[in-house]
Design an enzyme around this catalytic site. Structure first.
Site, PDB file in Angstrom:
ATOM      1  CE  LYS A  11      -3.962  -2.314   2.530  1.00 48.58           C
ATOM      2  NZ  LYS A  11      -5.068  -2.195   3.586  1.00 48.58           N
ATOM      3  CE1 TYR A  51      -9.473  -2.961   0.813  1.00 47.19           C
ATOM      4  CE2 TYR A  51      -8.692  -1.051  -0.572  1.00 47.19           C
ATOM      5  CZ  TYR A  51      -8.662  -2.241   0.194  1.00 47.19           C
ATOM      6  OH  TYR A  51      -7.251  -2.642   0.718  1.00 47.19           O
ATOM      7  CG  ASN A 114      -3.503  -2.186   7.136  1.00 43.29           C
ATOM      8  OD1 ASN A 114      -3.381  -1.651   5.744  1.00 43.29           O
ATOM      9  ND2 ASN A 114      -4.595  -3.159   7.323  1.00 43.29           N
ATOM     10  CG  HIS A 117      -5.684  -6.286   0.422  1.00 50.40           C
ATOM     11  ND1 HIS A 117      -6.784  -6.398   0.970  1.00 50.40           N
ATOM     12  CD2 HIS A 117      -5.828  -7.339  -0.521  1.00 50.40           C
ATOM     13  CE1 HIS A 117      -7.502  -7.459   0.565  1.00 50.40           C
ATOM     14  NE2 HIS A 117      -6.887  -7.940  -0.462  1.00 50.40           N
ATOM     15  CD  GLU A 128      -9.086  -9.493  -2.845  1.00 47.00           C
ATOM     16  OE1 GLU A 128      -9.832  -9.285  -2.104  1.00 47.00           O
ATOM     17  OE2 GLU A 128      -7.775  -9.938  -2.610  1.00 47.00           O
TER      18      GLU A 128
HETATM   19  P1  CMP Z   1      -7.345  -4.483   3.709  1.00 52.07           P
HETATM   20  O1  CMP Z   1      -6.925  -5.798   4.419  1.00 52.07           O
HETATM   21  O2  CMP Z   1      -6.862  -3.861   2.757  1.00 52.07           O
HETATM   22  O3  CMP Z   1      -8.987  -4.464   3.877  1.00 52.07           O
HETATM   23  C1  CMP Z   1      -9.744  -3.728   4.364  1.00 52.07           C
HETATM   24  C2  CMP Z   1      -9.085  -2.342   4.796  1.00 52.07           C
HETATM   25  O4  CMP Z   1      -9.953  -1.547   5.197  1.00 52.07           O
HETATM   26  C3  CMP Z   1      -8.066  -2.907   5.876  1.00 52.07           C
HETATM   27  O5  CMP Z   1      -6.977  -3.619   4.969  1.00 52.07           O
HETATM   28  C4  CMP Z   1      -7.651  -1.589   6.580  1.00 52.07           C
HETATM   29  O6  CMP Z   1      -6.665  -1.081   5.846  1.00 52.07           O
HETATM   30  C5  CMP Z   1      -8.885  -0.515   6.450  1.00 52.07           C
HETATM   31  N1  CMP Z   1      -9.608  -0.342   7.537  1.00 52.07           N
HETATM   32  C6  CMP Z   1     -10.227  -1.432   8.274  1.00 52.07           C
HETATM   33  N2  CMP Z   1     -10.664  -0.822   9.711  1.00 52.07           N
HETATM   34  C7  CMP Z   1     -10.325   0.734   9.394  1.00 52.07           C
HETATM   35  C8  CMP Z   1     -10.677   1.585  10.124  1.00 52.07           C
HETATM   36  N3  CMP Z   1     -11.337   1.533  11.270  1.00 52.07           N
HETATM   37  N4  CMP Z   1     -10.081   2.911   9.719  1.00 52.07           N
HETATM   38  C9  CMP Z   1      -9.652   2.887   8.459  1.00 52.07           C
HETATM   39  N5  CMP Z   1      -9.468   2.013   7.892  1.00 52.07           N
HETATM   40  C10 CMP Z   1      -9.704   0.672   8.159  1.00 52.07           C
END
Ligand code: CMP
Length: 140
Positions: A11, A51, A114, A117, A128
């Site tokens: 990311k 998403y 984070n 993914h 995906e």
């Molecule tokens: P990902 O595995 O890419 O799938 C969905 C994403 O939503 C997740 O990782 C996080 O990066 C994001 N996400 C989940 N919860 C939150 C939150 N409370 N605030 C912002 N982003 C979120």
């Protein structure tokens, strides 16, 4: 155990900090093979579609904005139980909950930023991968 494929995204928070190589090393050290990889600038339409399962969540707008804020690296990973294995390598969604040695514990900044993914099921992995790769782009 079966050889599987999973879909990965490195990311914007990670590409911004030049962490692609470090993350790829962690992926490869875990025994997963990077069989497809491309650095792209995700469009608003691509991020919204990717998403769309989270469209009703309060963080959806922020998530789409973040994913289009800088380049990402989309990847196809292959190996034994690749879906579950990569989820182990990534660690928990929230880096505060991630186990030591996982990508998110080592490099992620927050639950939103984070770093990576990974698909949550084989079915989603196929969908995906199909959004970003054709079979010709994947060389095992
Ligand atoms: P990902 O595995 O890419 O799938 C969905 C994403 O939503 C997740 O990782 C996080 O990066 C994001 N996400 C989940 N919860 C939150 C939150 N409370 N605030 C912002 N982003 C979120």
């Amino acid at each position: 155990m079966a050889t599987e494929r999973t879909f990965s995204i490195i990311k914007p928070d990670a590409t911004n900090r030049n962490l692609t190589g470090k993350i790829n090393a962690m992926i490869e050290e875990a025994g997963l093979r990077i069989v497809g990889q491309r650095r792209i600038q995700m469009t608003d339409a691509q991020a919204k579609k990717f998403y769309e399962v989270h469209a009703e969540r309060p963080f959806y707008g922020e998530l789409v904005e973040f994913m289009t804020s800088a380049p990402v690296v989309v990847q196809v990973l292959e190996g034994e139980n690749a879906v579950a294995k990569y989820r182990e390598v990534m660690g928990a969604t929230n880096p505060e909950d991630a186990a030591p040695g996982t990508i998110r514990k080592e490099v992620a900044l927050s639950i939103g930023e984070n770093s990576v993914h990974g698909s949550d099921s084989q079915e989603n992995a196929k969908l995906e991968i199909g959004q970003f790769f054709t079979e010709a782009d994947i060389v095992g």
